[in-house]
Design a protein around this motif. Structure first.
Motif, mmCIF file in Angstrom:
data_model
loop_
_atom_site.group_PDB
_atom_site.id
_atom_site.type_symbol
_atom_site.label_atom_id
_atom_site.label_comp_id
_atom_site.label_asym_id
_atom_site.label_seq_id
_atom_site.Cartn_x
_atom_site.Cartn_y
_atom_site.Cartn_z
ATOM 1 N N LEU A 139 -0.445 -5.341 -8.403
ATOM 2 C CA LEU A 139 -0.388 -5.335 -10.020
ATOM 3 C C LEU A 139 -2.500 -4.741 -9.931
ATOM 4 C CD1 LEU A 139 0.864 -7.990 -12.061
ATOM 5 C CD2 LEU A 139 1.312 -5.333 -12.611
ATOM 6 N N GLU A 140 -3.171 -5.494 -9.057
ATOM 7 C CA GLU A 140 -4.522 -4.840 -8.514
ATOM 8 C C GLU A 140 -4.946 -3.658 -9.290
ATOM 9 O OE1 GLU A 140 -8.946 -5.578 -8.375
ATOM 10 O OE2 GLU A 140 -7.469 -7.468 -8.740
ATOM 11 N N TYR A 141 -3.881 -2.791 -7.887
ATOM 12 C CA TYR A 141 -4.479 -1.247 -8.093
ATOM 13 C C TYR A 141 -3.582 -0.749 -8.246
ATOM 14 C CZ TYR A 141 -7.280 -3.065 -4.592
ATOM 15 O OH TYR A 141 -8.715 -3.784 -3.763
ATOM 16 N N LEU A 142 -2.510 -0.829 -9.386
ATOM 17 C CA LEU A 142 -1.435 -0.564 -9.762
ATOM 18 C C LEU A 142 -2.097 1.145 -10.574
ATOM 19 C CD1 LEU A 142 1.727 -0.986 -10.717
ATOM 20 C CD2 LEU A 142 1.342 -1.241 -12.209
ATOM 21 N N PRO A 143 -1.077 2.182 -10.433
ATOM 22 C CA PRO A 143 -1.519 3.160 -11.071
ATOM 23 C C PRO A 143 -1.419 3.224 -12.473
ATOM 24 C CG PRO A 143 -0.179 3.760 -9.380
ATOM 25 C CD PRO A 143 -0.338 2.476 -9.267
ATOM 26 N N THR A 202 0.672 -1.554 0.093
ATOM 27 C CA THR A 202 0.119 0.013 -0.180
ATOM 28 C C THR A 202 0.468 1.192 0.010
ATOM 29 O OG1 THR A 202 -1.874 -1.162 1.172
ATOM 30 C CG2 THR A 202 -1.403 0.947 1.284
ATOM 31 N N ALA A 203 1.770 1.113 0.565
ATOM 32 C CA ALA A 203 2.798 2.427 0.894
ATOM 33 C C ALA A 203 3.523 2.497 -0.417
ATOM 34 C CB ALA A 203 3.617 2.458 1.885
ATOM 35 N N LEU A 204 4.113 1.626 -1.175
ATOM 36 C CA LEU A 204 4.541 1.536 -2.246
ATOM 37 C C LEU A 204 3.050 1.955 -3.122
ATOM 38 C CD1 LEU A 204 6.531 0.694 -4.613
ATOM 39 C CD2 LEU A 204 6.056 -1.237 -4.414
ATOM 40 N N LEU A 205 2.390 1.554 -3.514
ATOM 41 C CA LEU A 205 1.054 2.616 -4.620
ATOM 42 C C LEU A 205 1.118 3.928 -4.366
ATOM 43 C CD1 LEU A 205 -1.047 -0.470 -4.274
ATOM 44 C CD2 LEU A 205 -0.112 -0.033 -6.217
ATOM 45 N N ASN A 206 0.874 3.429 -3.084
ATOM 46 C CA ASN A 206 0.790 5.520 -2.693
ATOM 47 C C ASN A 206 1.927 6.623 -3.286
ATOM 48 O OD1 ASN A 206 -1.224 5.085 -1.607
ATOM 49 N ND2 ASN A 206 -0.662 5.044 0.575
#
Length: 1024
Positions: free
Chosen positions: A150-154, A114-118
């Motif tokens: 990958l599910e939430y990748l920008p 989550t931190a990485l995605l943010n």
């Protein structure tokens, strides 16, 4: 350093053949989240990616993976470091979460992801992340975290993955959504015209059309095969004969061609290749250490000049690696023809790597050279350091080392046993533990007494674990008691149990593993009596929960609740998160069974606030699955559907033991929402897994869910067949609640079962009697109908089937609204009269209140709510315990806003907007409600503004503008919101809308206040 070479894009020579179609396919990957290059060795995956990376001009973070990277922390650390090389300051919020490592069950990933995605979300432009040789990464936790990422990748981030195998994480949904591209052998292999161009550029050979066709058909466009063929044919004295000898499969061709190429090399170069083939990466000093010869750098450069399948890993030509085809071929030849030389090469490599501080790589080579003493020596010397980030790598090493090499190193062996538990290699634990016990019991007189007792305490604990995995509960109890008597308070085993991570369910939710409930009850009572004074013993606490679950299943609800209260109310009780989770889930189910639905849901909300764990996201995921299941049982289908849409599960997902509880909840919700085929598909696969693993409780539960799904879909006979199987499995253990919790639909199916099968002989009669017993449980705590109260918008009261109430008079509706407004508080008669009948004289008002109260009670009784409007303290109150009010949902949303991560921000905003609708009690002009309406509207607008700020920081300008427009609907005169909206529109490069918004603000201020916008607002239009 070796790690640095992993992040260099491999050097690419000038392409001899223009591959425009392949490069175009790679270009198309920029429209997707994931591009997967999938082909065996030698098809040019690395070359294609590196060539495209150099030509495309894109920002590329490259990672060349190796076997040593098959560890969760190592894997993500390398990816993070590679991105950081390309983006200054990236990853500051992620590094601390990576350092915490995976959980005891190797599942911890979501906090770091989550931190990485943010951080990826905040990147202003596109970034490509390339992972080469992904097939070398096998850990399940890495695959799960990749799937989650990958599910939430920008949209601006793109993964390119090259591997020899298909990807081991789910990709069906990405492919279905058009978010994935696949480049396979068909795209990578040379076409006939490209083969012609290749040979024309690389050789002076004049080949006939027939010879070209033979080469192409035998190699099937395999790039490395063609390169090998070119090298071989340049050396051949009889080209036609050499071409005719090409035959067989790819491996046969490569072996043949490599032999043809290698055998003509100078002997010194051949020996150099053979010995250094054991190295995954090399520099000149390492090569010289392995071969015992000087001139290592010259040898490497000469091999590169010969284009002999050697790849520079940095621009300075310090580090190299061999092509996998060449490396595999040479290693196989070395191990087969010169086993002593194989050992010597690996040992020399290990010694150099150890001397230069590369401990992980050194152990790999000691392992390959079968120098197990050195393997264990290094592990023991660096155990705490390695455990910080290499625990799974260490686990692999230790479990490959013959047992006699760790016999005198108890910490290493105990760690090995811990690992076996964590990866569910239960079959290996008993024999190994027994040998360890015998060996150290014999050493009593040869060790210091305190040291020996401490080691024996941990060994006895593991003997208890060994007995448990054999389902020998008597032996488990005996050994656990021995362990307590021998081991110090902070023993290795107790410290392991006191960590804050999630763990495998077998040792927390014991009944998912133990099949005999009667033996289990005796075991729990014995151990809890022994541990009664140690309220925070990590292995005692979950037994309170498990014993309560036994009593609960037998429908002895009061006793179950009493046992939970013993531990929950004990002085100084501070359980670790996984034990707290088990206790609260058990308590919630008991309250639901007793008809206290609000208390049941409140307990699950409470546990969310009490979880303090690196695995927080795992616990929240499990709690929310439990909440969704509970929502179905309570008839709250709206909440269940919301969870279904956001939980990230699919009925096509792989079924695994670590997700059984969540997947059971998913089946329940799918079934309740009418998605019968999806529910049955997942349920059938779960049933096969649980049967194979011999998990009785969850087998029964999935059979019950199957019977309910079939019954709801109108398939009565198969529903009865599934129910019959469930009853036969459950009857010896006395299961009651697993059936009774399903509510009236199960009662109907059981009644049908009894009526249908009682005449089918003695066998059926036995089970039918048990079905009668289960049916009696449905009368103990009758569930009240779940009623929904909607205060946002016009007041609405809805029953479980969605039907609303028709009010006899407008005052009946207003009285209900007034009592709901006070949320269970007693309201005096005078206050009611003043608020609802203030313009009517007192005697008439009193009569109207009496009549209205009568109408209200009557209409509520028609939907099963008798006695809900109550006399209290000279006035009236409403019992809200049977009501599901959207004000509770509103308060929940407000309290959660700080904890919502950026990934779920849009869903959260949509939920908030949908709930608020037109506002509190909109459509009715109740003066008494006006202060609350204004307050809630202010909260709503303020929340929209805060959400807009977060979206703006992410660069999601359209979403931010949409939130501000929603806010202006309710606060149109707020100049600050107008100003914010203009600013966001300018940032979004939508100048036309920004100018229109400025004009709207100017006209509003002019007409309402005779003012014009501030100069600072006008200057916003000049920002870009």
């Amino acid at each position: 350093m070796i790690a640095a070479t992993k992040m260099h894009i491999p050097y690419v020579r000038h392409a001899l053949v223009a591959r425009s179609n392949l490069l175009r396919l790679l270009d198309e990957g920029m429209d997707a989240k994931l591009t997967h290059l999938f082909a065996p060795s030698g098809y040019g995956k690395t070359t294609a990616l590196s060539e495209w990376a150099k030509q495309s001009g894109k920002l590329v973070a490259w990672v060349s993976l190796s076997k040593q990277d098959d560890d969760w922390i190592t894997y993500w650390s390398i990816i993070l470091a590679s991105i950081q090389n390309r983006v200054d300051g990236f990853g500051l919020t992620v590094w601390p979460l990576l350092a915490e490592g995976p959980s005891a069950s190797f599942e911890s990933m979501e906090p770091a992801m989550t931190a990485l995605l943010n951080e990826l979300n905040r990147l202003p432009g596109e970034l490509v992340i390339m992972l080469d040789d992904y097939h070398l990464v096998t850990m399940p936790t890495i695959q799960k975290s990749m799937s989650y990422l990958l599910e939430y990748l920008p949209d601006q981030i793109h993964f390119y993955i090259a591997s020899r195998n298909d990807l081991p994480f789910p990709i069906a949904r990405l492919f279905a959504k058009g978010q994935m591209r696949r480049i396979t052998i068909e795209h990578l292999r040379f076409q006939p015209e490209e083969v012609y161009d290749f040979f024309r550029e690389t050789t002076d050979l004049s080949l006939s059309v027939e010879q070209f066709n033979i080469l192409y058909n035998q190699t099937e466009g395999w790039i490395s095969g063609l390169r090998l063929a070119a090298l071989s044919l340049k050396q051949s004295r009889n080209v036609a004969e050499s071409i005719r000898q090409f035959s067989g499969h790819q491996q046969h061709i490569s072996d043949y061609l490599l032999e043809e190429v290698i055998r003509d090399l100078p002997e010194a170069m051949y020996d150099f290749l053979l010995q250094t083939s054991v190295l995954s990466q090399m520099n000149y000093a390492l090569c010289e250490a392995v071969t015992g010869q000087a001139r290592g750098q010259q040898q490497l450069e000469q091999l590169e000049q010969l284009q002999l399948f050697i790849i520079p890993l940095d621009d300075q030509r310090n580090w190299y690696r061999y092509h996998h085809l060449l490396s595999d071929f040479l290693q196989s030849m070395l191990a087969r023809t010169a086993p002593q030389l194989w050992v010597r090469a690996n040992v020399r490599a290990a010694q150099w790597l150890e001397d230069n501080g590369f401990i992980v790589e050194a152990v790999e080579h000691y392992q390959a050279g079968r120098q197990y003493e050195d393997v264990v020596r290094l592990i023991e010397a660096h155990l705490h350091e390695l455990l910080g980030g290499k625990n799974t790598v260490v686990a692999r090493w230790v479990m490959q080392v013959p047992e006699q090499y760790v016999a005198s190193r108890p910490l290493v062996e105990l760690f090995c046993l811990f690992v076996m538990v964590g990866v569910r290699q239960f079959h290996r634990i008993p024999d190994r533990t027994e040998r360890l016990r015998i060996r150290f019991e014999a050493m009593k007189d040869h060790m210091e007494a305190d040291v020996w007792r401490a080691i024996m305490g941990d060994i006895y604990y593991f003997c208890g674990v060994a007995a448990f995995v054999r389902r020998d509960l008597s032996g488990t109890a005996d050994y656990f008691i021995l362990g307590d008597r021998f081991a110090p308070e902070q023993s290795f085993f107790i410290q392991g149990g006191n960590n804050k991570h999630n763990a495998i369910d077998e040792f927390d939710d014991h009944l998912c593993f133990i099949n005999d409930y009667h033996d289990a009850a005796l075991f729990f009572v014995k151990m809890l009596a022994y541990w009664q004074d140690r309220v925070n013993h990590p292995y005692a606490t979950p037994m309170y929960a498990s014993y309560a679950k036994v009593l609960y299943e037998w429908n002895r609800l009061e006793e179950a609740e009493e046992w939970l209260n013993r531990i929950l109310r004990a002085d100084g009780f501070e359980p670790v998160p996984r034990n707290r989770y088990q206790l609260f889930v058990a308590a919630s189910r008991i309250q639901q069974a007793k008809g206290n639905s609000r208390e049941a849901m409140a307990l699950l909300e409470q546990i969310k606030l009490k979880i303090d764990s690196p695995d927080y996201e795992i616990f929240i995921r499990r709690i929310e699955a439990e909440q969704a299941s509970l929502a179905v049982l309570q008839g709250d289908m709206e909440s269940a559907r919301r969870w279904l849409s956001r939980c990230g599960q699919s009925h096509l997902d792989e079924v695994t033991l670590d997700r059984v509880s969540e997947q059971l909840a998913f089946v329940r919700v799918l079934s309740a929402c009418g998605q019968f085929e999806s529910a049955l598909s997942l349920a059938e696969r779960l049933y096969h897994l649980l049967t194979k693993e011999d998990r009785l409780r969850d087998r029964i539960r999935i059979l019950i869910l199957q019977s309910m799904t079939l019954y709801r879909s109108g398939r009565i006979e198969p529903a009865l067949a599934k129910l019959d199987t469930a009853l036969r499995l459950a009857e010896p253990q006395g299961f009651i609640r697993s059936f009774a919790d399903e509510g009236l639909a199960m009662a109907e199916l059981l009644s049908t079962y009894v009526q249908t099968y009682e005449d089918y002989g003695a066998g059926w009669t036995d089970v039918s009697s048990y079905a009668h017993l289960v049916l009696q449980a449905f009368q103990v705590y009758p569930l009240h109908p779940r009623i929904k109260i909607r205060c946002f918008g016009r007041l609405r009261i809805e029953t479980e089937n969605g039907a609303g109430i028709k009010w006899r008079t407008s005052k009946t509706e207003e009285l209900m609204a007034f009592l709901i407004h006070h949320r269970g508080e007693a309201v005096s008669r005078d206050r009611i009269l003043d608020a609802l009948w203030g313009e009517v004289n007192v005697s008439q008002a009193g009569a109207q209140l009496n009549t209205t109260t009568y109408y209200l009670r009557k209409v509520l009784s028609q939907i099963g709510l008798n006695g809900i409007v109550q006399h209290a303290e000279g006035g009236y109150r409403i019992d809200i315990s049977q009501l599901n009010c959207d004000l509770d949902e509103w308060n929940r949303l407000l309290s959660e806003q700080e904890r919502i991560d950026d990934i779920k921000l849009r869903d959260y905003a949509d939920e908030l907007i949908q709930l608020y609708g037109e506002g509190y009690l909109a459509g009715a002009s109740y003066e008494w409600a006006e202060p609350t309406r204004i307050r809630l509207e202010g909260e709503y607008v303020a929340m929209l503004v805060r959400l807009h700020e977060r979206q703006e920081k992410k660069g999601q300008y359209d979403a931010a503008a949409g939130l501000l427009r929603k806010a202006l609907v309710h606060d149109p005169l707020n100049e600050s919101i107008h100003e914010r909206l203009i600013r966001v529109l300018v940032l979004a490069d939508d100048r036309i809308s920004a100018i229109k918004q400025y004009e709207a603000l100017r006209m509003m201020l002019l007409s309402e206040f005779g003012m014009v916008p501030k100069e600072a607002v006008r200057r916003l239009l000049d920002m870009k």
